[in-house]
Design an enzyme around this catalytic site. Structure first.
Site, mmCIF file in Angstrom:
data_model
loop_
_atom_site.group_PDB
_atom_site.id
_atom_site.type_symbol
_atom_site.label_atom_id
_atom_site.label_comp_id
_atom_site.label_asym_id
_atom_site.label_seq_id
_atom_site.Cartn_x
_atom_site.Cartn_y
_atom_site.Cartn_z
ATOM 1 N N ILE A 18 -30.962 -20.305 44.108
ATOM 2 C CA ILE A 18 -30.935 -19.161 43.174
ATOM 3 C C ILE A 18 -29.636 -19.190 42.364
ATOM 4 O O ILE A 18 -29.639 -18.985 41.149
ATOM 5 C CB ILE A 18 -31.066 -17.821 43.935
ATOM 6 C CG1 ILE A 18 -32.408 -17.779 44.683
ATOM 7 C CG2 ILE A 18 -30.952 -16.632 42.972
ATOM 8 C CD1 ILE A 18 -32.604 -16.552 45.568
ATOM 9 N N ASP A 37 -18.559 -22.468 46.408
ATOM 10 C CA ASP A 37 -19.664 -22.940 47.249
ATOM 11 C C ASP A 37 -19.129 -24.014 48.197
ATOM 12 O O ASP A 37 -18.354 -24.879 47.789
ATOM 13 C CB ASP A 37 -20.779 -23.525 46.366
ATOM 14 C CG ASP A 37 -22.113 -23.566 47.091
ATOM 15 O OD1 ASP A 37 -23.071 -22.939 46.601
ATOM 16 O OD2 ASP A 37 -22.209 -24.237 48.145
ATOM 17 N N TYR A 155 -30.420 -12.383 61.284
ATOM 18 C CA TYR A 155 -30.290 -12.486 59.832
ATOM 19 C C TYR A 155 -30.427 -11.098 59.198
ATOM 20 O O TYR A 155 -29.558 -10.653 58.435
ATOM 21 C CB TYR A 155 -31.354 -13.456 59.294
ATOM 22 C CG TYR A 155 -31.306 -13.625 57.803
ATOM 23 C CD1 TYR A 155 -30.191 -14.146 57.181
ATOM 24 C CD2 TYR A 155 -32.389 -13.258 57.001
ATOM 25 C CE1 TYR A 155 -30.137 -14.312 55.805
ATOM 26 C CE2 TYR A 155 -32.347 -13.415 55.629
ATOM 27 C CZ TYR A 155 -31.229 -13.939 55.034
ATOM 28 O OH TYR A 155 -31.176 -14.083 53.679
#
Ligand code: UDP
Length: 322
Positions: A18, A37, A155
């Site tokens: 994304i 990242d 999660y």
């Protein structure tokens, strides 16, 4: 490094599926983008269309690195925080990394943003609704999670902590935050490596391998094309009325996984067999799946003027033709 707003946006996790589409969209609109990242699930190849742009810079590092995160947040006007452990399989295989990245990473981003008053988009997930059967899911609805000895729920739980924390920063400290709960987002560049169903089905269909439907295939999801999700994220971070809100971001077109397998096979012209795989063979631990997952998108429509529309056949074709 100077403490100036050199970039319009910091995108954490910008090398992911994304994130990389989001970076491309920002650059195409003439915005400058800084990416943080660690390339754990993202890749340099995802950023092929961005890397030569002078308004783009990638810093390889983790949101778990507090000082680096702070330094980068301070260079940007706004932050889109996407960096997270994703994919049901990865979450079950790497439970410590999942919780730490999702909770501490978000804490670092929010702390850094607070010290510079930077507007933040926090990416959350439809997984939050868990086993709730109150479909379509509304942002104010209850969340229903399973036992803590089932890793899957870590999660949802870690993302719920992120939401609580972000809302606390807004309420207690006035930090402008907006939270997007993303539903199943698909499109070119998504990897099937971490469990995501559509890239897997397409890979299986194209290679002539059996298409593996887990459980009875009656479970449903709503799939959205990544381009529309990226547009929704941009509209939300740019809308002052969205500050302090939790917003479902997804499509309302619900489809069963069994039907999805049929469509992938038909549209790709594959003669792969469709096989039902019991959950106990598909996942490494006692697994609970969600039977239905569909959003109420009234708030998204009110705030952005639209909702994702691409139908599933179009989505499958776009991925196949990519
Ligand atoms: N699934 C499947 N075959 C696969 C991978 C996933 O049938 O090869 C199922 C999975 O059990 C779930 C649905 O597809 O019911 C969506 O799975 P995914 O991991 O893509 O997303 P999520 O469960 O987070 O919605």
């Amino acid at each position: 490094m100077q403490n100036t707003k050199k970039y319009d946006y910091l995108v954490t996790g910008g090398a992911g599926f994304i994130g990389s589409h989001l970076c491309e969209r920002f650059l195409s609109r003439g915005r400058s983008v800084l990416v943080l990242d660690d390339l754990s699930t993202g890749s340099l190849a995802n950023l092929d269309k961005c890397s030569d742009n002078p308004s783009f810079r990638l810093v390889r590092g983790s949101v778990l690195n507090k000082s680096l995160t702070k330094e980068l947040v301070h260079q940007c006007r706004k932050v889109i925080h996407l960096a997270a452990a994703v994919g049901v399989e990865k979450i079950i295989r790497e439970p410590v990394e999942t919780i730490e990245t999702n909770v501490m990473g978000t804490e670092n981003v929010l702390k850094a943003a607070e010290s510079s008053g930077t507007h933040v988009f926090i990416t959350s997930t439809s997984e939050i609704y868990g086993k709730s059967e109150d479909v379509p899911f509304r942002e104010n609805g209850d969340i229903v999670l399973g036992a803590t000895n089932r890793s899957r729920w870590s999660y949802a739980c870690s993302k719920a902590i992120d939401e609580f924390l972000a809302l606390a920063y807004w309420k207690a400290k006035g930090l402008p935050v907006v939270i997007g709960r993303l539903f199943n987002t698909v499109g070119p560049r998504q990897s099937g490596r971490y469990g995501m169903v559509l890239p897997r089905f397409i890979e299986q269909a194209v290679s002539g391998n059996p298409i593996t439907v887990f459980g009875d295939g009656k479970q449903t999801r709503c799939f959205s094309l990544v381009y529309e999700i990226v547009d929704a994220i941009i509209s939300l971070i740019e809308n002052p009325d969205a500050v302090g809100k939790v917003v479902n971001v997804g499509s309302t077109q619900e489809i069963s996984i069994g039907d999805l397998a049929e469509r992938v096979r038909r549209i790709s012209g594959s003669d792969s067999e469709i096989v039902l795989v019991p959950y106990e063979d598909a996942y490494p631990e006692d697994f609970e799946d969600m039977h239905r997952r569909a959003p109420d998108v009234s708030l998204l429509r009110t705030l952005t003027g639209k909702t994702p529309e691409a139908d599933i056949d179009t989505i499958i074709r776009k991925i196949l033709n990519n």
